[in-house]
Design an enzyme around this catalytic site. Structure first.
Site, mmCIF file in Angstrom:
data_model
loop_
_atom_site.group_PDB
_atom_site.id
_atom_site.type_symbol
_atom_site.label_atom_id
_atom_site.label_comp_id
_atom_site.label_asym_id
_atom_site.label_seq_id
_atom_site.Cartn_x
_atom_site.Cartn_y
_atom_site.Cartn_z
ATOM 1 N N SER A 1 76.739 21.765 69.633
ATOM 2 C CA SER A 1 75.421 21.399 70.153
ATOM 3 C C SER A 1 74.427 21.135 69.026
ATOM 4 O O SER A 1 74.625 21.554 67.884
ATOM 5 C CB SER A 1 74.880 22.526 71.037
ATOM 6 O OG SER A 1 75.866 22.948 71.943
HETATM 7 N N1 SAH Z 1 78.903 26.585 71.997
HETATM 8 C C1 SAH Z 1 79.692 25.587 71.293
HETATM 9 C C2 SAH Z 1 79.576 24.194 71.884
HETATM 10 C C3 SAH Z 1 80.245 24.155 73.186
HETATM 11 S S1 SAH Z 1 80.803 22.583 73.787
HETATM 12 C C4 SAH Z 1 79.354 25.568 69.808
HETATM 13 O O1 SAH Z 1 78.509 26.346 69.355
HETATM 14 O O2 SAH Z 1 79.971 24.785 69.097
HETATM 15 C C5 SAH Z 1 81.358 23.173 75.342
HETATM 16 C C6 SAH Z 1 82.653 23.949 75.304
HETATM 17 O O3 SAH Z 1 82.875 24.432 76.627
HETATM 18 C C7 SAH Z 1 83.872 23.095 74.951
HETATM 19 O O4 SAH Z 1 84.511 23.632 73.826
HETATM 20 C C8 SAH Z 1 84.750 23.194 76.198
HETATM 21 O O5 SAH Z 1 86.139 23.258 75.906
HETATM 22 C C9 SAH Z 1 84.259 24.474 76.847
HETATM 23 N N2 SAH Z 1 84.518 24.590 78.284
HETATM 24 C C10 SAH Z 1 84.375 23.664 79.251
HETATM 25 N N3 SAH Z 1 84.715 24.177 80.456
HETATM 26 C C11 SAH Z 1 85.091 25.465 80.233
HETATM 27 C C12 SAH Z 1 85.544 26.536 81.063
HETATM 28 N N4 SAH Z 1 85.699 26.396 82.392
HETATM 29 N N5 SAH Z 1 85.826 27.719 80.487
HETATM 30 C C13 SAH Z 1 85.681 27.906 79.151
HETATM 31 N N6 SAH Z 1 85.260 26.947 78.317
HETATM 32 C C14 SAH Z 1 84.961 25.736 78.844
#
Ligand code: SAH
Length: 221
Positions: free
Chosen positions: A69
């Site tokens: 992000s």
């Molecule tokens: N917080 C992260 C950015 C997250 S991007 C950082 O600091 O880099 C969103 C993430 O959510 C992705 O890696 C994706 O794989 C995950 N995601 C999406 N759906 C999900 C679910 N149902 N359970 C766990 N993770 C999930």
């Protein structure tokens, strides 16, 4: 020496100052959050082609088609979460691990889950190398939360759902706070702050955001 002829430590200090200035100018004003973000080097969480852009205030691609992000959004979400030193925090969406690393400096313990095994492994390796021993990273579908570790003082979701997932609401302590983006994945979403009261839940809309979708089930990587 770096390309621009300045000693590396001078450019690094200047880069950090610009990074913090961008955060402040976008509304990240909480001293504890700024200190944590000053201490966690975003450059360690971005690999390959985009590594040199790690200190700019923009989201960047990471493995598994996901994104790290935008730093100012990380800061605003962390600030809204109002983490206290004794808190147990759940983060859904480990991604690069950057957000979890920041939370780990503010909380007692952080559980972070992602549906992609590869992201959890790479983030876990980074946490170990950085000595962040209060983070537990696990592969799981975070929309169900972590029933065995619940309840949580704070929950941060970094992928967008159409509505706050019921299991996450249920796993929030009374007095606890959850911050999450809600809305359709292809439209503008809203960042929401949910506070659990003794009698129910209070919802506050914070700002428009754009996140990758919360997807059901585990990923194949
Ligand atoms: N917080 C992260 C950015 C997250 S991007 C950082 O600091 O880099 C969103 C993430 O959510 C992705 O890696 C994706 O794989 C995950 N995601 C999406 N759906 C999900 C679910 N149902 N359970 C766990 N993770 C999930």
């Amino acid at each position: 020496m770096s390309e621009d002829g300045l000693p590396d430590d001078a450019t690094a200090a200047e880069r950090k100052m610009r990074f913090l200035f961008a955060l402040r100018s976008r509304g990240v004003t909480d001293g504890r959050v700024l200190t944590a973000m000053e201490r966690v080097d975003r450059g360690q969480f971005v690999r390959g082609l985009f590594a040199e852009r790690a200190y700019e205030d923009m989201p960047l691609p990471i493995a598994c088609g996901q994104t790290i992000s935008q730093p100012s959004v990380v800061g605003l979400m962390t600030q809204a979460l109002n983490v206290q030193p004794r808190d147990t925090v759940l983060e859904v969406g480990t991604g690069s691990g950057y957000q979890a690393a920041i939370l780990s400096l503010l909380a007692r313990r952080v559980y972070t889950v992602d549906r992609h095994r590869r992201l959890v492994k790479e983030a876990g390796d980074l946490f170990r190398s950085m000595g962040l021993v209060n983070i537990v990273a696990m592969t799981a579908d975070g929309s169900f939360g972590l029933p065995d570790q619940a309840p949580f003082d704070r929950i941060l979701v970094t992928a967008a759902a159409e509505d706050p997932p019921g299991p996450l609401l249920a796993q929030l302590k009374i007095g606890g706070i959850m911050v999450l983006p809600v809305g359709q994945s292809d439209a503008v979403q809203s960042l929401i702050k949910v506070t659990r009261l003794t009698t129910g839940y209070e919802y506050e809309e914070l700002r428009p955001v754009r996140f990758v979708p919360l997807v059901e089930g585990l990923g194949n990587e």
